[in-house]
Design an enzyme around this catalytic site. Structure first.
Site, mmCIF file in Angstrom:
data_model
loop_
_atom_site.group_PDB
_atom_site.id
_atom_site.type_symbol
_atom_site.label_atom_id
_atom_site.label_comp_id
_atom_site.label_asym_id
_atom_site.label_seq_id
_atom_site.Cartn_x
_atom_site.Cartn_y
_atom_site.Cartn_z
ATOM 1 N N SER A 130 0.827 -1.207 0.000
ATOM 2 C CA SER A 130 0.000 0.000 0.000
ATOM 3 C C SER A 130 0.865 1.262 0.000
ATOM 4 O O SER A 130 1.714 1.430 -0.868
ATOM 5 C CB SER A 130 -0.957 -0.039 1.199
ATOM 6 N N ASP B 237 -9.603 -3.590 -5.768
ATOM 7 C CA ASP B 237 -9.458 -4.515 -4.638
ATOM 8 C C ASP B 237 -10.251 -4.071 -3.413
ATOM 9 O O ASP B 237 -9.891 -4.355 -2.287
ATOM 10 C CB ASP B 237 -7.985 -4.676 -4.276
ATOM 11 N N HIS C 23 2.965 0.695 -25.026
ATOM 12 C CA HIS C 23 3.153 1.481 -23.805
ATOM 13 C C HIS C 23 2.023 2.503 -23.664
ATOM 14 O O HIS C 23 1.656 3.189 -24.614
ATOM 15 C CB HIS C 23 4.495 2.216 -23.838
#
Length: 664
Positions: free
Chosen positions: A219, A492, A536
């Site tokens: 994190s 998430d 990219h």
């Protein structure tokens, strides 16, 4: 085998004879229910004399590696460094008492606890009556509030360390580098010399163990490590910078990195996030806004960059400019929402500029009536770029007392940071091996609607709606579909996918994609795409069919990469941001990848995904359908006194050490 060796101008032949230390000659032994790599030794015959030698090549001796753990936001214990008498309760604060986190004192002496936690929002100093400092060592990051009940609820890195112990990692090979997660990066260095100490930690690990370190950051710990790399660039002579990194850091595992920020940070700024603690959202907001680190997690645009601080230090440009500004590409103004799924903040403000928008308690009702009589409120929307540059706080400064303080922190501690502006998109770290790991496919917040609550500060804003990203669409809290840039993959639960997946830009022009089940498997459900073209700046997504009710892990690995560099991205299905460091699947894959790297005979850059078998006794279980232990190739029924169920008696076979050879 023999190999020629030149000594003193003459060629000598050295015969190397491996001494088998494992029962099966594989170089592994089973002990205490898990696999150890045994230390190989050789007998070298030099000029007719036999000399026993240890294996000295780094890639064959994992005992030389060290692990450096950088925890995330609110993941380090803080201890009191004051004596504070708390009235109406026997629980006072004394030096070295736990502050973060001690739920007993939080419940019984919340005002004292608040004094020990809060910082001055302008200069980041402690409260006059109490100060707190980060604890040190591994115990500071394992459990925040140790105890029979609170311990399991506040576990962070404990399971990670258990794996290290199970696999025979030495105690001095794992080093935690806790920090005061309330501070901005400049204050971390100014008050605690944190980045100087971190540099010494790497150098000490190299001297102690003889090899480089592996960095595990979770994190906000990734933001800390990124800042350290830029700080180091200014600390070391430019020609020695890459040499230092190669010598001291073997690999970097970025776990759950908020590479473009997290929308939850702005939610905390305007209304407060309690993290499940027994405090009000208003109290949580007061604390959060006193911590300058809250802005470190602020969302920002991938299309806007700040000045190159490294070159301004050497060109004298820093003296010519009083402030740094963002330089945005044309794409920023041509695309919607700064590349994010939607506008992050939509906020209603009164139609008149009245400072009564955050009244005292006695004026709250009167101020609300005045606002209603003046007309309808105005709805303002803000993109990630307008959060990163402070436009939101400038727009609401007449309606919120915290805005002035937040603007001060944003300019002084971030935009004018002498090392770098942290609110800018990441480039690939100049480290040989980079692994970016995150959870995905969970419902995640990506936008908010705020309105005046009619209550006094700090409860003067209320969330009226929340926008979530789900797979293929954006929905509101009520379930209504919302327009925006919805993607096929979600975040998430804490950090949106757009921010987590930014590291896919670090991959090379060709990528190998492998999707495999998370549990142990025989390889029948593994899907592979080789040499997928990757441009990219564009996302790359696995176009593979998943079986229902099966959790997968998707590996994106360089097929062609920067010379001397290796990059991989791992997506773990249904893995929560805060629990990912406790995931046994992640720990298994990390261990196998590191074990693969130290093998001189490894045939590929990355460990094979073709099969996954049990590695520990805990991975063996009883198959009730077949009335035997599952994975008979690796596991057997072996009762030990104290086993209370059949699965507990399923253990690794003593001959299963050979199974690790399949991963080379």
């Amino acid at each position: 085998m023999t190999k020629p060796e030149r000594e003193g101008g003459e060629t000598q032949f050295v015969l190397l004879v491996a001494v088998r230390l494992a029962t099966d000659g594989s170089g592994f032994e089973i002990s205490n229910g898990f696999l150890h790599r045994t230390r190989r030794r050789y007998v070298a015959f030099r000029g007719g004399a036999a000399v026993e030698e240890d294996e000295t090549e780094f890639h064959g001796d994992y005992s030389k590696l060290s692990g450096i753990i950088i925890p995330g936001f609110a993941s380090t214990q803080l201890r009191a460094w004051s004596m504070l008498d708390c009235p109406y309760t026997p629980l006072d604060f004394n030096p070295l008492d736990l502050v973060w986190l001690d739920t007993t004192k939080l419940l019984s002496a919340v005002n004292c606890w608040f004094k020990c936690m809060v910082l001055d929002p302008y200069n980041q100093t402690d409260h006059p009556e109490c100060k707190s400092r980060p604890d040190s060592g591994l115990s500071a990051i394992t459990e925040l509030d140790p105890g029979y009940i609170t311990g399991p609820l506040s576990t962070v890195w404990k399971e990670w360390l258990k794996w290290c112990v199970e696999f025979g990692i030495e105690a001095n090979a794992i080093v935690a580098v806790p920090y005061d997660w309330r501070l901005s990066p400049t204050k971390l260095e100014e008050r605690d010399l944190y980045f100087h100490k971190l540099k010494l930690t790497f150098e000490t690990a190299l001297k102690l163990r003889g090899g480089p370190s592996i960095v595990f950051a979770h994190s906000m710990g990734n933001n800390v490590f990124r800042y350290f790399l830029e700080w180091l660039r200014l600390e070391i002579a430019p020609k020695h910078y890459l040499e230092w990194l190669d010598q001291h850091i073997h690999a970097y595992f970025a776990v759950g990195a908020p590479l473009l920020g997290s929308v939850e940070a702005i939610k905390s700024t305007l209304s407060g996030v309690t993290f499940g603690l027994p405090i009000s959202e208003g109290t949580a907001r007061l604390l959060s806004n006193s911590f300058a680190s809250s802005l470190w997690l602020m969302p920002f645009s991938k299309n806007c960059k700040g000045d190159n601080t490294f070159w301004t230090h050497f060109s004298g440009g820093a003296a010519k400019k009083d402030k740094r500004v963002y330089h945005c590409t044309d794409e920023e103004y041509q695309s919607n929402y700064s590349g994010w799924p939607t506008n992050i903040i939509n906020i209603e403000i009164p139609s008149t500029n009245s400072r009564d928008a955050y009244p005292s308690v006695t004026e709250a009702v009167q101020a609300n009536m005045t606002t209603m009589e003046c007309g309808l409120p105005t709805l303002l929307s803000f993109t990630a770029r307008e959060l990163g540059d402070g436009s939101l706080f400038k727009a609401i400064k007449d309606y919120d007392p915290d805005s002035k303080r937040m603007l001060h922190q944003l300019k002084k501690l971030y935009h004018d940071d002498p090392v770098m502006n942290p609110l800018t998109p990441w480039e690939r770290p100049p480290i040989k091996n980079v692994f970016c790991i995150y959870g995905a496919h969970l419902k995640t917040e990506v936008g908010y609607y705020f309105a005046p609550s009619g209550k006094p500060y700090p409860d003067n804003w209320i969330i009226t709606d929340i926008i979530y990203e789900t797979e293929g669409s954006l929905v509101s809290r009520s379930g209504t579909v919302v327009d925006g840039n919805a993607g096929p993959i979600t975040g998430d639960e804490t950090v949106p996918y757009h921010s987590l997946s930014w590291c896919k830009n670090w991959l090379g022009p060709k990528v190998n994609i492998t999707m495999a089940p998370q549990p142990e498997h025989d390889g029948s459900d593994v899907h592979v795409e080789l040499n997928v073209e990757h441009e990219h700046g564009s996302d790359i997504i696995a176009n593979m069919t998943k079986a229902p009710r099966v959790k997968y892990i998707t590996f994106y690995e360089d097929s062609e990469s920067i010379p001397g560099k290796r990059t991989a991205v791992w997506e773990l299905d249904k893995t929560n941001h805060r629990n990912i460091v406790r995931s046994p699947v992640l720990m298994r894959e990390l261990w196998l990848q590191m074990w693969h790297d130290i093998q001189p005979g490894a045939k590929s850059k990355f460990v094979t995904k073709a099969k996954r078998g049990p590695l520990r006794d805990a991975d063996c279980y009883w198959d009730y359908g077949k009335a035997c232990c599952a994975w008979q190739e690796y596991c057997e029924y072996r009762y030990s006194f104290g086993d209370v169920h059949l699965g507990q008696s399923c253990r690794l076979r003593n001959t299963s050490a050979n199974m690790l050879l399949q991963y080379i």
